[in-house]
Design a protein around this motif. Structure first.
Motif, PDB file in Angstrom:
ATOM      1  N   LYS A 224      31.262  35.592  28.566  1.00 20.75           N
ATOM      2  CA  LYS A 224      30.541  36.304  29.840  1.00 20.75           C
ATOM      3  C   LYS A 224      31.068  37.996  29.752  1.00 20.75           C
ATOM      4  O   LYS A 224      30.233  38.704  30.344  1.00 20.75           O
ATOM      5  CB  LYS A 224      31.169  35.595  30.929  1.00 20.75           C
ATOM      6  CG  LYS A 224      30.810  34.139  31.173  1.00 20.75           C
ATOM      7  CD  LYS A 224      31.281  33.553  32.298  1.00 20.75           C
ATOM      8  CE  LYS A 224      30.615  32.274  32.435  1.00 20.75           C
ATOM      9  NZ  LYS A 224      31.233  31.416  33.583  1.00 20.75           N
ATOM     10  N   ARG A 225      32.194  38.299  29.188  1.00 19.25           N
ATOM     11  CA  ARG A 225      32.561  39.597  29.249  1.00 19.25           C
ATOM     12  C   ARG A 225      31.550  40.314  28.311  1.00 19.25           C
ATOM     13  O   ARG A 225      30.819  41.384  28.561  1.00 19.25           O
ATOM     14  CB  ARG A 225      33.974  39.738  28.590  1.00 19.25           C
ATOM     15  CG  ARG A 225      34.234  41.060  28.317  1.00 19.25           C
ATOM     16  CD  ARG A 225      35.580  41.321  27.500  1.00 19.25           C
ATOM     17  NE  ARG A 225      35.517  41.142  26.241  1.00 19.25           N
ATOM     18  CZ  ARG A 225      34.955  42.069  25.466  1.00 19.25           C
ATOM     19  NH1 ARG A 225      34.499  43.182  25.892  1.00 19.25           N
ATOM     20  NH2 ARG A 225      34.868  41.725  24.301  1.00 19.25           N
ATOM     21  N   ILE A 226      31.258  39.730  27.254  1.00 17.15           N
ATOM     22  CA  ILE A 226      30.296  40.247  26.340  1.00 17.15           C
ATOM     23  C   ILE A 226      28.823  40.585  26.617  1.00 17.15           C
ATOM     24  O   ILE A 226      28.216  41.588  26.694  1.00 17.15           O
ATOM     25  CB  ILE A 226      30.103  39.347  24.921  1.00 17.15           C
ATOM     26  CG1 ILE A 226      31.674  39.681  24.111  1.00 17.15           C
ATOM     27  CG2 ILE A 226      29.119  40.187  23.725  1.00 17.15           C
ATOM     28  CD1 ILE A 226      31.938  38.546  22.848  1.00 17.15           C
ATOM     29  N   THR A 227      28.440  39.463  27.521  1.00 14.51           N
ATOM     30  CA  THR A 227      27.115  39.461  27.833  1.00 14.51           C
ATOM     31  C   THR A 227      26.808  39.703  29.273  1.00 14.51           C
ATOM     32  O   THR A 227      25.633  40.151  29.876  1.00 14.51           O
ATOM     33  CB  THR A 227      26.396  37.857  27.653  1.00 14.51           C
ATOM     34  OG1 THR A 227      27.091  37.235  28.569  1.00 14.51           O
ATOM     35  CG2 THR A 227      26.636  37.518  26.485  1.00 14.51           C
ATOM     36  N   GLY A 228      27.794  40.359  29.954  1.00 12.63           N
ATOM     37  CA  GLY A 228      27.943  40.722  31.291  1.00 12.63           C
ATOM     38  C   GLY A 228      28.063  39.614  32.312  1.00 12.63           C
ATOM     39  O   GLY A 228      29.024  39.335  32.753  1.00 12.63           O
ATOM     40  N   LYS A 229      27.122  38.878  32.373  1.00 10.88           N
ATOM     41  CA  LYS A 229      27.336  37.467  33.559  1.00 10.88           C
ATOM     42  C   LYS A 229      27.185  36.024  32.770  1.00 10.88           C
ATOM     43  O   LYS A 229      27.152  35.223  33.435  1.00 10.88           O
ATOM     44  CB  LYS A 229      26.175  37.594  34.624  1.00 10.88           C
ATOM     45  CG  LYS A 229      26.193  38.760  35.610  1.00 10.88           C
ATOM     46  CD  LYS A 229      25.351  38.855  36.570  1.00 10.88           C
ATOM     47  CE  LYS A 229      25.114  40.318  37.544  1.00 10.88           C
ATOM     48  NZ  LYS A 229      24.069  40.113  38.217  1.00 10.88           N
ATOM     49  N   GLY A 230      26.807  36.416  31.515  1.00 11.25           N
ATOM     50  CA  GLY A 230      26.904  34.941  30.711  1.00 11.25           C
ATOM     51  C   GLY A 230      25.491  35.140  30.160  1.00 11.25           C
ATOM     52  O   GLY A 230      24.528  36.062  30.382  1.00 11.25           O
ATOM     53  N   ALA A 231      25.361  34.402  29.023  1.00  9.94           N
ATOM     54  CA  ALA A 231      24.212  34.348  28.431  1.00  9.94           C
ATOM     55  C   ALA A 231      22.787  33.599  29.245  1.00  9.94           C
ATOM     56  O   ALA A 231      23.081  32.975  30.123  1.00  9.94           O
ATOM     57  CB  ALA A 231      24.311  33.475  27.105  1.00  9.94           C
ATOM     58  N   HIS A 232      21.775  34.316  28.900  1.00  4.45           N
ATOM     59  CA  HIS A 232      20.376  33.871  29.498  1.00  4.45           C
ATOM     60  C   HIS A 232      20.014  32.563  28.921  1.00  4.45           C
ATOM     61  O   HIS A 232      19.439  31.770  29.560  1.00  4.45           O
ATOM     62  CB  HIS A 232      19.245  34.742  29.161  1.00  4.45           C
ATOM     63  CG  HIS A 232      19.759  36.232  29.938  1.00  4.45           C
ATOM     64  ND1 HIS A 232      20.294  37.215  29.286  1.00  4.45           N
ATOM     65  CD2 HIS A 232      19.181  36.858  31.171  1.00  4.45           C
ATOM     66  CE1 HIS A 232      20.320  38.157  29.999  1.00  4.45           C
ATOM     67  NE2 HIS A 232      19.713  37.964  30.947  1.00  4.45           N
ATOM     68  N   ALA A 233      20.512  32.206  27.790  1.00  2.43           N
ATOM     69  CA  ALA A 233      20.234  30.916  27.346  1.00  2.43           C
ATOM     70  C   ALA A 233      21.253  30.460  26.268  1.00  2.43           C
ATOM     71  O   ALA A 233      21.838  31.516  25.603  1.00  2.43           O
ATOM     72  CB  ALA A 233      18.757  30.847  26.676  1.00  2.43           C
ATOM     73  N   ALA A 234      21.717  29.161  26.084  1.00  2.00           N
ATOM     74  CA  ALA A 234      22.569  28.596  24.855  1.00  2.00           C
ATOM     75  C   ALA A 234      21.777  27.624  24.378  1.00  2.00           C
ATOM     76  O   ALA A 234      21.404  26.761  24.667  1.00  2.00           O
ATOM     77  CB  ALA A 234      23.760  28.292  25.562  1.00  2.00           C
ATOM     78  N   ALA A 235      21.550  28.001  22.893  1.00  2.00           N
ATOM     79  CA  ALA A 235      20.893  26.936  22.026  1.00  2.00           C
ATOM     80  C   ALA A 235      21.976  26.187  21.222  1.00  2.00           C
ATOM     81  O   ALA A 235      22.850  27.056  20.575  1.00  2.00           O
ATOM     82  CB  ALA A 235      19.859  27.525  21.236  1.00  2.00           C
ATOM     83  N   VAL A 236      22.169  24.761  21.322  1.00  2.00           N
ATOM     84  CA  VAL A 236      23.099  23.986  20.699  1.00  2.00           C
ATOM     85  C   VAL A 236      22.791  23.503  19.596  1.00  2.00           C
ATOM     86  O   VAL A 236      21.827  22.697  19.559  1.00  2.00           O
ATOM     87  CB  VAL A 236      23.922  23.113  21.680  1.00  2.00           C
ATOM     88  CG1 VAL A 236      24.993  22.485  20.956  1.00  2.00           C
ATOM     89  CG2 VAL A 236      24.423  23.932  22.947  1.00  2.00           C
ATOM     90  N   PHE A 237      23.266  23.935  18.479  1.00  3.89           N
ATOM     91  CA  PHE A 237      22.668  23.546  17.102  1.00  3.89           C
ATOM     92  C   PHE A 237      23.748  22.585  16.432  1.00  3.89           C
ATOM     93  O   PHE A 237      23.395  21.880  15.484  1.00  3.89           O
ATOM     94  CB  PHE A 237      22.448  24.640  16.042  1.00  3.89           C
ATOM     95  CG  PHE A 237      21.166  25.479  16.555  1.00  3.89           C
ATOM     96  CD1 PHE A 237      19.958  25.204  16.604  1.00  3.89           C
ATOM     97  CD2 PHE A 237      21.529  26.540  17.204  1.00  3.89           C
ATOM     98  CE1 PHE A 237      18.831  25.850  16.928  1.00  3.89           C
ATOM     99  CE2 PHE A 237      20.482  27.676  17.710  1.00  3.89           C
ATOM    100  CZ  PHE A 237      19.337  27.057  17.595  1.00  3.89           C
ATOM    101  N   SER A 238      24.813  22.353  17.129  1.00  2.00           N
ATOM    102  CA  SER A 238      25.797  21.502  16.702  1.00  2.00           C
ATOM    103  C   SER A 238      25.524  20.048  17.464  1.00  2.00           C
ATOM    104  O   SER A 238      25.155  19.935  18.661  1.00  2.00           O
ATOM    105  CB  SER A 238      27.273  21.788  17.110  1.00  2.00           C
ATOM    106  OG  SER A 238      28.213  20.862  17.128  1.00  2.00           O
ATOM    107  N   GLY A 239      25.937  19.179  16.526  1.00  7.37           N
ATOM    108  CA  GLY A 239      25.735  17.573  17.244  1.00  7.37           C
ATOM    109  C   GLY A 239      27.113  17.232  17.963  1.00  7.37           C
ATOM    110  O   GLY A 239      26.946  16.001  18.158  1.00  7.37           O
ATOM    111  N   ALA A 240      27.967  18.199  18.161  1.00  2.00           N
ATOM    112  CA  ALA A 240      29.189  17.564  18.916  1.00  2.00           C
ATOM    113  C   ALA A 240      29.105  17.658  20.326  1.00  2.00           C
ATOM    114  O   ALA A 240      28.828  18.594  21.009  1.00  2.00           O
ATOM    115  CB  ALA A 240      30.581  18.623  18.292  1.00  2.00           C
ATOM    116  N   ASN A 241      29.347  16.628  21.015  1.00  2.00           N
ATOM    117  CA  ASN A 241      29.534  16.570  22.490  1.00  2.00           C
ATOM    118  C   ASN A 241      30.200  17.744  23.053  1.00  2.00           C
ATOM    119  O   ASN A 241      29.996  18.316  24.098  1.00  2.00           O
ATOM    120  CB  ASN A 241      30.191  15.106  22.837  1.00  2.00           C
ATOM    121  CG  ASN A 241      29.084  14.233  22.709  1.00  2.00           C
ATOM    122  OD1 ASN A 241      28.903  13.554  21.841  1.00  2.00           O
ATOM    123  ND2 ASN A 241      28.000  13.982  23.724  1.00  2.00           N
ATOM    124  N   ALA A 242      31.385  18.044  22.303  1.00  2.00           N
ATOM    125  CA  ALA A 242      32.370  18.980  22.603  1.00  2.00           C
ATOM    126  C   ALA A 242      31.502  20.511  22.827  1.00  2.00           C
ATOM    127  O   ALA A 242      31.529  21.262  23.972  1.00  2.00           O
ATOM    128  CB  ALA A 242      33.382  19.288  21.980  1.00  2.00           C
TER     129      ALA A 242
END
Length: 338
Positions: A224-242
């Motif tokens: 959030k610090r890097i992006t300002g208010k948070g990412a506009h989108a997050a694409a999850v390519f991991s299969g981990a529930n975490a």
């Protein structure tokens, strides 16, 4: 011909000599140039009984065309890649729309190709095939036909504007492709992973920032610090529930969670957060063959290629072990007929 197969009786990967297949209706015989290993190939318990070739990412050259597949835009010698889904009826444009509803109410994705591409020759349905443009290196193009196409669809379907932030969660093979696509679309990228090695890889591919979510207890705050208010989108390519649980915290208000990695357990989401616009959810995949040319064309235009590690077919058992142990930094590729 040589083939890398999973034998259910022995419960292991074996290298066998098997007959070269003959193309049937609508099919090509393809001389395999390269095949690559994908995480979904590790679900060996789902293989049919007996001994079957694994792998679903491949490129090669047309060696023979069944008469029924003549005059369909391909000729012997063409370099092609192909989608591994068994497609729909191909008789309408219904499956070209983004929601994949068929005008004839037919099932769009009828299944997957049962036999794989870690063999010297393979069979491809012409309706699943596309010419590999000359701008792309055939040695490194096999991963495009699962990892690459999937990553392109993921980034494209986020519908972000140039300058907006995409969090790439899981920076392995798909995440590395996604980083390149996102940068080609003018987006800013923050890579999130638990491995410094793969974070270094996406940095080399143009990621604007990276965060190790294992060593940084305040990873979400850092994003959030890097992006300002948070990412506009997050694409999850991991299969981990975490990874999914943490990805939501990377988003700004009304940000988009793009579901790509297939998790072992169902995702837990807040209906209140969804209905009040805290975040949104979409999903995508390799999808149907009709969507493939757009991804391939974009890849060629921007000369997007993955970093790969070349291996020999005889090393396929070790390749599988390395991927299972999380030791593979790049896509592992077997080259045939060099």
């Amino acid at each position: 011909m040589k083939a890398g197969q999973y034998d259910t009786a022995q419960k292991k990967i074996v290298i066998k000599d098997i007959p070269i297949p003959e193309p049937a209706e609508n099919q090509f015989l393809v001389k395999t140039h390269a095949a690559s290993l994908c995480h979904s190939d590790l679900h060996l318990e789902l293989r049919p009984e007996g001994s079957t070739t694994i792998g679903h990412e491949g490129v090669g050259y047309i060696a023979k065309i069944h008469p029924s597949a003549e005059g369909k835009g391909f000729k012997v010698g063409d370099q092609i890649g192909w989608d591994y889904f068994i497609g729909c009826c191909f008789e309408c444009d219904g499956c070209l729309v983004h929601n994949l509803r068929c005008e004839r109410q037919q099932p769009i994705l009828q299944g997957f190709v049962a036999d794989g591409y870690f063999q010297e020759y393979c069979i491809v349905d012409y309706r699943n095939a596309v010419i590999v443009p000359p701008e792309l290196d055939m040695d490194r193009s096999a991963p495009l036909f699962c990892a690459g196409v999937t990553a392109y669809h993921a980034v494209d379907s986020c519908e972000l504007k140039p300058g907006e932030w995409l969090a790439v969660v899981g920076c392995g093979g798909l995440g590395q492709y996604a980083t390149q696509y996102a940068k080609a679309m003018g987006l800013k990228v923050v890579g999130v992973d638990i491995s410094d090695d793969v974070l270094q890889a996406v940095t080399a591919l143009g990621a604007d920032a990276v965060v190790n979510s294992r060593t940084n207890a305040q990873a979400a705050d850092e994003v959030k610090r890097i992006t300002g208010k948070g990412a506009h989108a997050a694409a999850v390519f991991s299969g981990a529930n975490a990874a999914y649980a943490s990805a939501i915290e990377l988003l700004r208000t009304n940000g988009l969670l793009m579901v790509i990695g297939i998790a072992a357990k169902d995702l837990q989401v807040s209906t209140f957060d969804l209905t009040t616009g805290r975040y949104r959810i979409k999903a995508d995949s390799t999808s149907i063959p009709q969507r493939m040319p757009k991804a391939v064309s974009f890849t060629a235009k921007h000369k997007i290629q993955p970093q790969v590690e070349f291996r020999k077919l005889e090393e396929l058992p070790q390749m599988v072990e390395d991927m299972q142990a999380g030791k593979s930094k790049y896509r592992q590729v077997v080259k045939f007929h060099t």
